[in-house]
Design an enzyme around this catalytic site. Sequence first.
Site, PDB file in Angstrom:
ATOM      1  N   CYS A 106       0.788  -1.234   0.000  1.00 10.09           N
ATOM      2  CA  CYS A 106       0.000   0.000   0.000  1.00 10.09           C
ATOM      3  C   CYS A 106       0.819   1.283   0.000  1.00 10.09           C
ATOM      4  O   CYS A 106       0.240   2.353  -0.019  1.00 10.09           O
ATOM      5  CB  CYS A 106      -0.948   0.032   1.194  1.00 10.09           C
ATOM      6  SG  CYS A 106      -0.124   0.158   2.777  1.00 10.09           S
ATOM      7  N   SER A 107       2.137   1.230   0.021  1.00 14.09           N
ATOM      8  CA  SER A 107       3.000   2.417  -0.027  1.00 14.09           C
ATOM      9  C   SER A 107       3.171   3.143   1.300  1.00 14.09           C
ATOM     10  O   SER A 107       3.242   4.372   1.339  1.00 14.09           O
ATOM     11  CB  SER A 107       2.551   3.399  -1.106  1.00 14.09           C
ATOM     12  OG  SER A 107       1.365   4.035  -0.754  1.00 14.09           O
TER      13      SER A 107
END
Lengths: 197, 173
Positions: A106-107
């Site tokens: 998801c960063s």
Amino acid sequence: MSAAHSNKKPWQAIRTEAIETLLNEIGVLDSTRVDEIVKHYEEDVGPKTGARVVAKAWTDPAFKARLLADGLAACAELGIGGPETEMLHVVENTATTHNVVVCTLCSCYPWPILGLPPAWYKSSAYRSRVVREPRRVLAEMGLVVAPEVEIVVWDSVSEIRYLVLPERPAGTESLDEDALAALVTRDAMIGIAHVKG
Amino acid sequence: MERILPMTMMDVLRCDSQQGFERCEGQSFSTPWAARAFGMVLAAARKQLFTLNEFQQALIVEITEYERASGRIDNDDVYYSRWIGALTTLLIDRHLIDLRGLERAEAAVHARLAAIEHLHDHGVHAHDALLHGPHLGPHRDRETQDDGQPCSEAVQMRKGRALPKPIYRERLR
């Protein structure tokens, strides 16, 4: 008057405004706090924040040791940190090891230390490929890592955030901390670039 | 599940910026709504409406479903749209908002924007209340239980028992 839907605002703008209004109405969110957070991350925190940490580590061996042992505590010595990062693990680049950071799912990113992540960090391509073929991805992004150097990839999917301590470039012995900090880039602290002297 | 791979990083960087490999150090959000979404998530976490770990899990679900159904995330608009989806889901799951209320609130936003357009069409400057939304009155604090579960690796690190492990190592020689 009928509520004709505006075709000038994207659905995301409509949705965020609606949510913010609802949360304000029930008293669980204060828009001024949202304003402060946005302003903080747009103006106060950014790569220059992390660069101070790196420059300090380059010039102060004791600080570097503390940074590698407990990243958040060491950053806090410089007044750097925030509630959004619970744990920070700093990984050091050497002549034989090159570190690179990703969040595959998801960063996740160390916002209080580096500010907002770049779009490429959040991209599907980076997140999926750097864990499978880091050497090729780094080369595509402009960094060729020598074959004898080990590449180590750190995935931020847990609560731990990572910061790369890049190698100090040669020929910078005479530079003070401020001058050194000015050389350090966000990309070097993620691990997709070296710091240039 | 196989991840979507075909894009090279050159393609991604072209999508991200017209400057090719130049990766500017700019730190602003690409759109105002992305900024509000980001700020709301952090503000909500600080108010303990949910934990950032819970938001992270919701975001992972959003991103995974999007990538599985629609392809890749290669720009901030697409990414922060997932952020909004995760926030919406989390708030509904926590019973802080519901779908009907959200629809009504969105209709109200549309109505306000339509009113502004109507005024502009007639050469009239819109009142501040129309431009900036309804006045927000005094607020009361509200706390919710933080029941997010830290991952075991993080717990171990907290207790000083173990260092994190990298996900991948590679050396050619």
